[in-house]
Write a protein that holds these residues in place. Structure first.
Motif, mmCIF file in Angstrom:
data_model
loop_
_atom_site.group_PDB
_atom_site.id
_atom_site.type_symbol
_atom_site.label_atom_id
_atom_site.label_comp_id
_atom_site.label_asym_id
_atom_site.label_seq_id
_atom_site.Cartn_x
_atom_site.Cartn_y
_atom_site.Cartn_z
ATOM 1 N N GLY A 170 0.784 -1.230 0.000
ATOM 2 C CA GLY A 170 0.000 0.000 0.000
ATOM 3 C C GLY A 170 0.810 1.271 0.000
ATOM 4 N N ASP A 171 2.097 1.174 -0.332
ATOM 5 C CA ASP A 171 2.978 2.345 -0.357
ATOM 6 C C ASP A 171 2.958 2.946 -1.764
ATOM 7 O OD1 ASP A 171 4.885 4.252 0.090
ATOM 8 O OD2 ASP A 171 6.467 2.884 0.731
ATOM 9 N N LYS A 172 1.889 3.673 -2.074
ATOM 10 C CA LYS A 172 1.698 4.190 -3.428
ATOM 11 C C LYS A 172 2.736 5.250 -3.791
ATOM 12 C CE LYS A 172 -3.288 3.288 -3.382
ATOM 13 N NZ LYS A 172 -4.643 3.903 -3.457
ATOM 14 N N GLY A 173 3.146 6.052 -2.800
ATOM 15 C CA GLY A 173 4.148 7.083 -3.061
ATOM 16 C C GLY A 173 5.454 6.481 -3.538
ATOM 17 N N ALA A 174 5.915 5.436 -2.848
ATOM 18 C CA ALA A 174 7.153 4.767 -3.253
ATOM 19 C C ALA A 174 6.989 4.106 -4.612
ATOM 20 C CB ALA A 174 7.551 3.735 -2.206
ATOM 21 N N ALA A 175 5.851 3.483 -4.840
ATOM 22 C CA ALA A 175 5.619 2.806 -6.120
ATOM 23 C C ALA A 175 5.729 3.788 -7.284
ATOM 24 C CB ALA A 175 4.249 2.135 -6.117
ATOM 25 N N THR A 176 5.196 4.987 -7.100
ATOM 26 C CA THR A 176 5.250 6.001 -8.161
ATOM 27 C C THR A 176 6.686 6.422 -8.435
ATOM 28 O OG1 THR A 176 3.051 6.831 -7.571
ATOM 29 C CG2 THR A 176 4.478 8.303 -8.836
ATOM 30 N N VAL A 177 7.448 6.688 -7.376
ATOM 31 C CA VAL A 177 8.846 7.110 -7.542
ATOM 32 C C VAL A 177 9.667 6.014 -8.209
ATOM 33 C CG1 VAL A 177 10.967 7.680 -6.294
ATOM 34 C CG2 VAL A 177 8.813 8.730 -5.606
ATOM 35 N N LEU A 178 9.523 4.782 -7.752
ATOM 36 C CA LEU A 178 10.316 3.673 -8.274
ATOM 37 C C LEU A 178 9.961 3.361 -9.725
ATOM 38 C CD1 LEU A 178 10.097 1.462 -5.064
ATOM 39 C CD2 LEU A 178 12.151 2.601 -5.924
ATOM 40 N N GLN A 179 8.667 3.383 -10.045
ATOM 41 C CA GLN A 179 8.248 3.097 -11.418
ATOM 42 C C GLN A 179 8.682 4.217 -12.363
ATOM 43 O OE1 GLN A 179 6.779 0.231 -12.771
ATOM 44 N NE2 GLN A 179 7.453 1.355 -14.591
ATOM 45 N N THR A 180 8.627 5.455 -11.904
ATOM 46 C CA THR A 180 9.067 6.577 -12.738
ATOM 47 C C THR A 180 10.545 6.442 -13.089
ATOM 48 O OG1 THR A 180 7.426 8.058 -11.757
ATOM 49 C CG2 THR A 180 9.309 9.091 -12.844
#
Length: 426
Positions: free
Chosen positions: A387-397
Motif C-alpha cells: 500500500g505504499d503508493k508514493g514509493a511505487a510512483t517514484v520507483l516506477q518513474t
C-alpha cells in the motif's frame, strides 16, 4: 516507563518431518508511559552546513526551521548549535533554554554561508557539545549538509590528508556507543546519500531529504515530533535461540519500521545476540525482522527463542534495566497446514522493497541499466503490495526513465533511496 515487546512468526506451524524450516520472526518494540510519567527533557544539537553553496535562500530557510525548533523546546530542554564549512565552530554552546529569542538572534548573526564542507569536524564538535547535557535527557543531533565530505588525497600507498567520510562513520560509531542518536538531512540534490544514510543507520537515527528549501521547516518539525515522544533510551534487543535453531548467515536481522535499516548482530557472552535499537518512542513502534532456520524439533508447542530488551530510563536515572523475558513458540505438527501471518508478511515485503532497490542501484553503478530498470519495477510492485503508493510512483518513474534511455538525475537517485527506506508522508 515500561517496554512493550511483542512477537509473531510468518507461519507459526512447523512440519515435524522437516529437517530444516525457514521462518521470519517479527519483533515489535515500543515504550509505554505510566500514569504519572512525563516527557523526557531533550538535549538537542544542530550541526549545520554553512558552506558557500548554502548561501542565500537555503541558509535562510534553515535558520527559519531552526527557529521553529527552538520555539518548541520547553524549560529544562538543552540546545547547542555547531556550524561547519571549511572548518567547524560552536556558535551556541550547550545550554538550557532560558532566553529563546537571544539564541535565535545569535544563530541569525553567526550562520552565514561561505567556504568548504568539513562534515567530520562539525560532527566531532557536535558530539562534544551533546556530551555536556546527557544526564537524564534524550540526546539527539540533527546533521544537515548539502554537499560531500572532503576526501583525503591518496598517492600510491600513502594517504595524504584526512578522509572526511571515513572520519564521519567513525564518529557515528562513537556516538552510538555514547548513547547519542544522529539524524541526517540531505539538503538539495548534491549530497552524498551513501554517507548520510550510513551515519544515520550507525547512529540509530533517520535519513531525511530536503529537496527544496521550503521543505526544511516541515522536515525538521516532523523529526522533532518523533524525538519528543521518546520515553526510553539506549535500548538493545537481546535474542537467544534454543539449540537446533539458528540465524541466517547473510543479513539475518533488519529493522523494517519506522525506517528500514540492516542491523549488525553482536554476539553476547552467553551465546545470545544483542542488537542496538537506540531510543524507543511511545507512539511509534520499532519492528525488527529476524530470518531464522529451525532444525527438526519434537512435536508440540516448542520454545524456539527468548527475547528481552535492555534499556535506560532517564526519567528515574536508571541504566541497564531489563524487560521481562519473552519466549517465542512454534507449533510443531504432523498434519502441517501453513498459517500465514499477514502483518509479518507486510514486514517481509517492506524489507524486500529496500533490498530490491539496493540491487537496482548496484546494477546501475555497474552500467546494467536494463537490470536496474527491472529491479526498480519489481520494487515498485512490492511497494504497491504493502500500500505504499508514493514509493511505487517514484520507483516506477525511475524504471521508466531508464527504459527510455534517460539518465537518472541526482534528485531521482535521492528520492529512490528515501522511498526504499520508509513510507512517504502523504
Amino acid at each position: 516507563m515500561k517496554v512493550k515487546l511483542l512477537w509473531a512468526l510468518n507461519d507459526n506451524n512447523v512440519d515435524v518431518a522437516q529437517t530444516n524450516s525457514q521462518r521470519q520472526l517479527a519483533i515489535t518494540i515500543s515504550a509505554i508511559a505510566g500514569e504519572f510519567d512525563q516527557n523526557l527533557p531533550l538535549n538537542l544539537c544542530l550541526i549545520l552546513d554553512r558552506s558557500g553553496s548554502m548561501h542565500g535562500q537555503p541558509i535562510k530557510t534553515v535558520i527559519q526551521a531552526v527557529e521553529g525548533l527552538i520555539d518548541r523546546l520547553k524549560v529544562g530542554d538543552r540546545i547547542s548549535v555547531v556550524a561547519f564549512s571549511g572548518s567547524a565552530e560552536v556558535i551556541i554552546p550547550n545550554q538550557t533554554i532560558e532566553d529563546p529569542e537571544s539564541i535565535k538572534s545569535q544563530i541569525k548573526n553567526k550562520l552565514t554561508a561561505s567556504g568548504g564542507t568539513a562534515i567530520a569536524e562539525g560532527l566531532e564538535l557536535g558530539i562534544t557539545e551533546l556530551m555536556k547535557g546527557t544526564r537524564g535527557a534524550v540526546s539527539q543531533a540533527f546533521l544537515l549538509t548539502d554537499g560531500h565530505g572532503e576526501s583525503g588525497l591518496r598517492i600510491w600507498k600513502w594517504d595524504i590528508g584526512r578522509d572526511d567520510n571515513k572520519r564521519c562513520l567513525q564518529l557515528a560509531q562513537k556516538a552510538a556507543k555514547l548513547n547519542l542518536t544522529i539524524n541526517t538531512f540531505g539538503f538539495g540534490n548534491s549530497w552524498n546519500q551513501d554517507l548520510l544514510e550510513k551515519i544515520a543507520d550507525v547512529g540509530g537515527g533517520t535519513l531525511a531529504h530536503i529537496e527544496h528549501p521550503e521543505q526544511a521547516v516541515e522536515q525538521f518539525s516532523r523529526l522533532f515530533g518523533r524525538i519528543q515522544s521518546i520515553g526510553l533510551t539506549n535500548a538493545y534487543l537481546l535474542l537467544s535461540l534454543v539449540p537446533n535453531v539458528r540465524l541466517a548467515e547473510l543479513k539475518p536481522i533488519a529493522q523494517v519500521a519506522p525506517d528500514t535499516i540492516e542491523l549488525p548482530v553482536e554476539p553476547e557472552a552467553d551465546s545470545s545476540f544483542a542488537l542496538r535499537l537506540g531510543d524507543l518512542m511511545q507512539d511509534v513502534e520499532r519492528v525488527v525482522l529476524a530470518n531464522i532456520y529451525l532444525g527438526q524439533l519434537p512435536e508440540g508447542k516448542q520454545a524456539i527463542a527468548h527475547l528481552q530488551i535492555r534499556y535506560d530510563d532517564p526519567l528515574v536515572n536508571e541504566q541497564g534495566l531489563l524487560s521481562s523475558l519473552v519466549p517465542v513458540y512454534a507449533d510443531v505438527v504432523r498434519a502441517y497446514q501453513p498459517t500465514s501471518n499477514p502483518q509479518v508478511q507486510q514486514s517481509i515485503l517492506a524489507l524486500a522493497k529496500y533490498r530490491q532497490t539496493q540491487l537496482a542501484e548496484a546494477k546501475l553503478q555497474q552500467g546494467d541499466r536494463t537490470g536496474a530498470a527491472t529491479m526498480l519495477q519489481t520494487a515498485a510492485k512490492t511497494a504497491l503490495q504493502i500500500g505504499d503508493k508514493g514509493a511505487a510512483t517514484v520507483l516506477q518513474t525511475s524504471a521508466t526513465r531508464l527504459q527510455a534511455g534517460e539518465e537518472l538525475s541526482e534528485a531521482d537517485l535521492k528520492k529512490t533511496r528515501i522511498v526504499s527506506k520508509t513510507v512517504l508522508q502523504e
